[in-house]
Design an enzyme around this catalytic site. Structure first.
Site, PDB file in Angstrom:
ATOM      1  N   LEU A  31       0.803  -1.092   0.004  1.00 27.62           N
ATOM      2  CA  LEU A  31      -0.136   0.010   0.027  1.00 27.62           C
ATOM      3  C   LEU A  31       0.811   1.126  -0.026  1.00 27.62           C
ATOM      4  O   LEU A  31       1.563   1.538   1.152  1.00 27.62           O
ATOM      5  CB  LEU A  31      -0.981   0.158   1.274  1.00 27.62           C
ATOM      6  CG  LEU A  31      -1.844  -1.157   1.405  1.00 27.62           C
ATOM      7  CD1 LEU A  31      -2.508  -1.048   2.665  1.00 27.62           C
ATOM      8  CD2 LEU A  31      -2.672  -1.593   0.189  1.00 27.62           C
ATOM      9  N   ALA A  33      -0.183   4.575  -1.505  1.00 27.35           N
ATOM     10  CA  ALA A  33      -0.808   5.724  -2.373  1.00 27.35           C
ATOM     11  C   ALA A  33      -0.973   6.577  -1.292  1.00 27.35           C
ATOM     12  O   ALA A  33      -1.393   7.808  -1.885  1.00 27.35           O
ATOM     13  CB  ALA A  33      -2.410   5.027  -2.586  1.00 27.35           C
ATOM     14  N   ARG A  38       2.023  15.006   6.634  1.00 25.85           N
ATOM     15  CA  ARG A  38       2.822  15.259   7.907  1.00 25.85           C
ATOM     16  C   ARG A  38       4.233  15.427   7.266  1.00 25.85           C
ATOM     17  O   ARG A  38       4.908  16.060   8.274  1.00 25.85           O
ATOM     18  CB  ARG A  38       2.482  14.633   9.085  1.00 25.85           C
ATOM     19  CG  ARG A  38       1.128  14.878   9.888  1.00 25.85           C
ATOM     20  CD  ARG A  38       1.053  13.735  10.872  1.00 25.85           C
ATOM     21  NE  ARG A  38       1.987  13.508  11.902  1.00 25.85           N
ATOM     22  CZ  ARG A  38       2.104  12.555  12.471  1.00 25.85           C
ATOM     23  NH1 ARG A  38       0.978  11.491  12.452  1.00 25.85           N
ATOM     24  NH2 ARG A  38       3.068  12.433  13.405  1.00 25.85           N
ATOM     25  N   LYS A  45       5.234  10.140   0.151  1.00 23.32           N
ATOM     26  CA  LYS A  45       5.876   9.815   1.362  1.00 23.32           C
ATOM     27  C   LYS A  45       6.897   8.429   0.945  1.00 23.32           C
ATOM     28  O   LYS A  45       7.977   8.337   1.782  1.00 23.32           O
ATOM     29  CB  LYS A  45       4.814   9.095   2.356  1.00 23.32           C
ATOM     30  CG  LYS A  45       5.171   8.757   3.498  1.00 23.32           C
ATOM     31  CD  LYS A  45       3.786   8.220   4.168  1.00 23.32           C
ATOM     32  CE  LYS A  45       4.242   7.821   5.707  1.00 23.32           C
ATOM     33  NZ  LYS A  45       2.863   7.178   6.240  1.00 23.32           N
ATOM     34  N   GLN A 103      -5.211   3.745  -6.960  1.00 22.12           N
ATOM     35  CA  GLN A 103      -6.527   3.976  -6.072  1.00 22.12           C
ATOM     36  C   GLN A 103      -6.767   5.633  -6.354  1.00 22.12           C
ATOM     37  O   GLN A 103      -5.751   6.479  -6.006  1.00 22.12           O
ATOM     38  CB  GLN A 103      -5.571   3.734  -4.587  1.00 22.12           C
ATOM     39  CG  GLN A 103      -6.873   4.154  -3.625  1.00 22.12           C
ATOM     40  CD  GLN A 103      -6.306   4.073  -2.165  1.00 22.12           C
ATOM     41  OE1 GLN A 103      -5.191   4.135  -1.774  1.00 22.12           O
ATOM     42  NE2 GLN A 103      -7.320   4.078  -1.131  1.00 22.12           N
ATOM     43  N   GLU A 190      -9.379   0.900  15.918  1.00 16.12           N
ATOM     44  CA  GLU A 190      -8.574   2.049  15.996  1.00 16.12           C
ATOM     45  C   GLU A 190      -8.344   2.746  17.067  1.00 16.12           C
ATOM     46  O   GLU A 190      -9.717   2.846  17.702  1.00 16.12           O
ATOM     47  CB  GLU A 190      -8.882   2.603  14.712  1.00 16.12           C
ATOM     48  CG  GLU A 190      -8.781   2.057  13.269  1.00 16.12           C
ATOM     49  CD  GLU A 190      -7.220   1.685  12.906  1.00 16.12           C
ATOM     50  OE1 GLU A 190      -6.533   2.323  13.372  1.00 16.12           O
ATOM     51  OE2 GLU A 190      -7.233   0.802  12.097  1.00 16.12           O
ATOM     52  N   ASN A 263       5.806   8.922   9.664  1.00 17.03           N
ATOM     53  CA  ASN A 263       4.580   9.814   9.388  1.00 17.03           C
ATOM     54  C   ASN A 263       5.075  11.419   9.162  1.00 17.03           C
ATOM     55  O   ASN A 263       4.576  12.194   8.733  1.00 17.03           O
ATOM     56  CB  ASN A 263       3.639   9.554  10.380  1.00 17.03           C
ATOM     57  CG  ASN A 263       2.884   8.300  10.509  1.00 17.03           C
ATOM     58  OD1 ASN A 263       2.149   7.901   9.241  1.00 17.03           O
ATOM     59  ND2 ASN A 263       3.154   7.589  11.573  1.00 17.03           N
ATOM     60  N   TYR A 402      42.140  22.503 -11.644  1.00 13.62           N
ATOM     61  CA  TYR A 402      41.104  22.227 -12.381  1.00 13.62           C
ATOM     62  C   TYR A 402      41.395  21.434 -13.724  1.00 13.62           C
ATOM     63  O   TYR A 402      41.652  21.928 -14.467  1.00 13.62           O
ATOM     64  CB  TYR A 402      39.993  23.241 -12.391  1.00 13.62           C
ATOM     65  CG  TYR A 402      38.795  22.885 -13.450  1.00 13.62           C
ATOM     66  CD1 TYR A 402      38.147  21.683 -12.985  1.00 13.62           C
ATOM     67  CD2 TYR A 402      38.472  23.344 -14.487  1.00 13.62           C
ATOM     68  CE1 TYR A 402      36.881  21.350 -13.867  1.00 13.62           C
ATOM     69  CE2 TYR A 402      37.466  23.082 -15.400  1.00 13.62           C
ATOM     70  CZ  TYR A 402      36.733  21.981 -15.068  1.00 13.62           C
ATOM     71  OH  TYR A 402      35.778  21.604 -15.875  1.00 13.62           O
TER      72      TYR A 402
END
Lengths: 497, 497, 497
Positions: A31, A33, A38, A45, A103, A190, A263, A402
């Protein structure tokens, strides 16, 4: 209804079970989606990283190790395109059997799972009677042995297996409600829907389930969203199974650390710290010496040999490989770099996508940009930058230079302040940069510039302070500077005395 | 005598009380005269810093937030001038009503308070019947809510309110002696004067008091210095009040961390760590991502936007502001720097009092000295130093250069090794440095020097290796270098073969 | 057999006993022959370092402090030559009375001790009736007071004294088996030979013993290797003594941290952390200010003055000395450097075997290679490298320069990009590098190079962009650059427009 079987945790986290003991076929649903509000980030995420890899990849790595042939569905929603692109770009996952399921709106974990089970992927699993392991995409620390144990065949009449964990402070988690204290599981409640007595339960559901697929598909259709969050909870399937007299298996995991979810950025940092300490300690026990293990950052994919020494503040990213006896000095930062045996990288050296030969010495404060290669026994000193440059063996570029788009031979000595003038401000045929070739045994004095394209032949000598505009033949001396004039007594005049 | 009222600590540290609930007027006395011998420093104790600010300023900030109009007396002694100058130099405190009171010799906290109460400031408070909050200047971690609660009106007949705290190891602190275990407070006894039974008391006085001002002024005159340290103890006023049948209120604070005092550099470091962790965690929870929160140092006044990413070892000082999406690489050190959106600062970049535009890229190891400004989308590369220099947009200064007292336009390309020769060794009319102006779209080859004052016109092109002594007109080519000569076969001769 | 006497630990670790209270003579045997397989390193185990010194040196330092005249035998085996060479190279140990004894094959601690006692060194101790303290070479954290207490005279009939320690988790350690719970010690049983009941004992033997030497020599001959590891255990001498009705003294040490042994790089890192924290905290309490004490690394031999300020990530190696009021910026790395009063070293400065004068300013990112010296009030700026170079007072080398094999006077100003061309590619008479001398009050413009050997006379002025091939007389102006030519309108042509 039968008594659920409490499987206790294995103390050895690397499973002793061979892949052959896995069910002939099982499917995996991830999962991924959720938006992760936060996190307050434009990045979805599951693409946030710990140990140098997105959260989602850690899960996929564990699946790939324990169930490489499993059909995998990744349920995507927020940042769908980004997530899909990230997974598809990763070669490591190309042999896996991955399907993306969309989803379209976030209406809870039950809804996410239903999207997958109602898709052709879900139908295929039901037809094949593949049991389905359901995992959230943001639990990056779960060990492979957890997966191996979760996907052990469900007994006859079994509807699902549930992962649980005891937490001293269960606040915020779904509680496991049993008949009596240790009886069969009745349901998960929950936090937001729990009553005072239920809130005192310390056994929580860890968001990982293993389902008999026909049961999963059928039950998802019966879920309701009449609860505090108006969402479809996957956890409600437990009560569903219980009511239907299906057996609810429980795998109780003892290490809550392994189940750390993410989270917000603080939790991301805590998980990163935990993973990093696990990684560093493992390398130390394999013979890598760390001056201060708590100050370094080592990505999961890095590989270190024994007798390597790593000083404080070192950061090793990506697929960096460090060979035996190399010394990585304080605050060195490497990304996808191969470091040869006994090479020494001094304070603050930074390199990316480069190769450093055995016994080479770099730094302090050397900087290798991508596609650079330093040969064995060569020395790249302080404040030197290389870019797309290949250096031979036993060559020295010791100070303030360089080199870009250059090829340098062996036993070359390049003085302080050398510059490859690889860009002349024009872009011709899409080509911006010109190449510099410096052959073996060249001696370049200090403060020279080579205006590319240019070739400095084998054994040539370039006088300090020369700006080279044309190639130099082998063994020639090139000089391009003005003669010095000393004007006696002029200094005081200049000083305005 | 009445039973003292034990006020329990609020769990939410940001007070829910509006400033309107504060007493119409209350005064604040801060004891900041101590030498801090154990600091072993030339700096007065209250000027030592944590979170980028002197200890004393943390207290003043809390006062300014909770009681902005209160008449404040700061009792100064050791390093009097330094302390006064530091406070007066801080604009943030200019709206506060601050008076400095001199304590000519250090004879204890009671003596310090007496100096203040005997001064015109003290007389004014007594006349106005302003109650007086007394705080030590070295308790930098007290939250605003503590002050709000301390200055709640004292009841009728009340002499004072006392802040106390339970400590598992109370050694070294003044113990709160009560009648019975939980009865009214009788007195405070200092460690050095405590008997064995008193030493077992875990409730300690936290050096913060709120006094009815006439009581304070009158009682201070009656203090004695007949004790182990031959000092006047402010704590003795508690016994005084108790004997006089005045009510002694107690505010018992649960978080001992908030009351951490500082007596030596080790305690200073511990307080700094505590404050820093508080700051970093708060930012992480607001959407800032930290690769290793325990490795960074963020001053109290820094402001960060969400989706900012901060790598390990970063140090952010002063009033640094970082906008959304910026990436601050490992070991970057900034002081009073504004970083624009999506800007990227690579490893080890150091900047002070500068402005970095959105989408700009700096480093690794770029160095911006004060009064520098880098425009949007510009790139300042490795080993480049800017000083009092303003860079336009989409300009590149990629390698090993120094620009001082310069103004550079947009879309300029500056090659490696450029130097503004801004100082010629003469100081004329107090003026040491000369300005360099480089207009838009200039292309400067590598290893050029511009002897200031000088102007390089729009679109001009400067050949590599040129030392510019005069200005260049727009669109002109400037060249100042010698022609190259190659001498065939000379190299072997030079090598001494 | 008599009851053993349990000596409790002193709380004050620095022994209050004067050396005069030590036995007139006692000998010390250090077991340093082990390979340390789990270190997986080419370096012998006892040469691995914490606090900047090999493990073995920490033991020798403690011996040198508490029993400087004791005859010391170091039993060597693996890496024998390396260990001997390392000890002999250390001047600090040259006054000690050290003998190396070779253990040709590793057959256990009993065998190692027998090699020593059967050697002429052992015979000498037996003849002199010197009691022998036996210590492993890998216990670097033992305090001097432990040695002082271990070598207190053994009573009449005493065979040995044993160091023990209570461990919450004794797994892996040899257990102390007593008659009853607190009765006399009967024997030590190794983990691998312990039965279930013995494994529950929490008192373990800490591998440190003090023996009556005739007993030691005689008993070692009677040891057997019939045990789980087929090795001769030194621990078996305890049972031996007990059976022979010799008194077995016990020193029970309360701080297990002091007895931390080292078997793999992880344990090495943990010991390093522990020692480092001890060092840093001690300096903080003596007046050194640390911005983040947990981020710095301070070797045991470093010395710091009060009012020194040390920023985060600083690493101080070797015999570095820092004087009063100096400020050591973030990530500075020093090895054997003397830093003068009020000197300021900015971010990332690196120096080795150098001297930095009072009030000097270095960095950020300055680099001093060995044998450099910076005078008072001088300034060495960013990206500047010195090597074997001495700088006078009030001289400025502010940017991007390299000085090697140079001597620079006072009040000199060296512009950006200066290079001493000290190497011309030839090695003549073993001599590779040439010297540069820059006298007082010289002004060197930017981007100058001095081709050594060369001397720039007092007060001379060198124009920017000059490559100097010959010396410059005092007060002369030297110039070696081409005249600038501006070609109007050429720039657009070059751009290919």
């Amino acid at each position: 209804m039968k008594i659920s079987k409490a499987v206790s945790r294995v103390t050895d986290k690397t499973s002793s079970k061979s892949p052959g003991k896995l069910p002939a076929s099982c499917a995996v649903m991830i999962l991924a989606a959720g938006q992760g509000k936060r996190m307050r980030s434009a990045l979805p995420k599951v693409l946030h990283e710990i140990g140098g890899q997105p959260l989602l990849f850690h899960i996929l790595n564990r699946i790939s190790e324990t169930a490489p042939k499993a059909p995998v569905a990744i349920v995507v929603g927020h940042g769908k395109e980004q997530v899909e692109a990230a997974v598809l770009a990763q070669l490591d996952f190309s042999k896996m059997n991955i399907t993306f399921v969309h989803q379209p709106e976030q209406r809870g974990t039950g809804h996410a799972a239903r999207c997958a089970m109602d898709s052709p992927w879900g139908d295929a699993q039901v037809r094949a009677k593949n049991p389905v392991l359901v995992l959230p995409g943001d639990l990056p620390l779960i060990p492979g042995s957890l997966i191996t144990q979760m996907v052990e065949p469900l007994g006859k009449g079994g509807g699902l297996r549930l992962l649980t964990c005891q937490l001293p402070d269960p606040k915020g988690y779904g509680r496991v409600v049993r008949r009596g204290k240790k009886g069969p599981v009745l349901r998960i409640v929950e936090e937001k829907d729990a009553n005072a007595r239920e809130k005192e339960i310390h056994e929580v559901a860890a968001s990982i389930y293993f389902f008999h697929s026909p049961f999963l598909q059928a039950s998802l259709h019966r879920l309701s969203d009449k609860n505090a969050q108006s969402e479809y909870y996957l956890t409600d399937l437990v009560a569903n199974a219980s009511r239907a007299k299906k057996k609810v298996d429980v795998l109780n995991w003892q290490s809550a650390e392994d189940l750390r979810g993410i989270n917000d950025p603080w939790e991301l940092a805590v998980a990163q710290k935990f993973l990093n300490e696990r990684t560093v300690k493992a390398w130390a026990q394999k013979g890598v010496r760390f001056a201060d293990p708590w100050s370094v950052q080592i990505d999961s994919q890095v590989e270190l040999a024994e007798d390597v020494s790593i000083q404080s503040g070192v950061i090793l990213h990506g697929k960096t490989r460090i060979r035996k006896g190399a010394i990585i000095g304080p605050r060195v930062v490497l990304k996808n770099v191969l470091v040869g045996e006994e090479a020494q990288l001094k304070v603050g050296t930074v390199a990316e996508n480069s190769v450093i030969g055995a016994h080479a010495q770099l730094g302090p404060y050397a900087h290798l940009r991508p596609e650079s290669e330093v040969g064995e026994y060569s020395k790249i000193g302080n404040f030197v930058e290389l870019k797309k440059t290949k250096i031979g063996t036993s060559t020295s570029i010791a100070h303030l230079s360089y080199l870009g788009d250059a090829e340098v031979g062996s036993r070359v000595n390049i003085g302080c302040g050398f510059v490859t003038c690889n860009f002349d401000g024009r872009v011709i045929d899409g080509q911006r940069k010109h190449r510099t070739v410096i052959e073996d045994d060249v001696f370049l004095g200090s403060d020279c510039q080579a205006i590319a394209p240019i070739r400095i032949g084998k054994g040539a000598y370039v006088a300090s302070g020369s700006t080279l505009t044309q190639s130099v033949e082998p063994d020639a001396l090139a000089i391009a500077r003005s003669r010095q004039v000393n004007k006696a007594g002029y200094a005081s005049r200049l000083r305005g005395k």
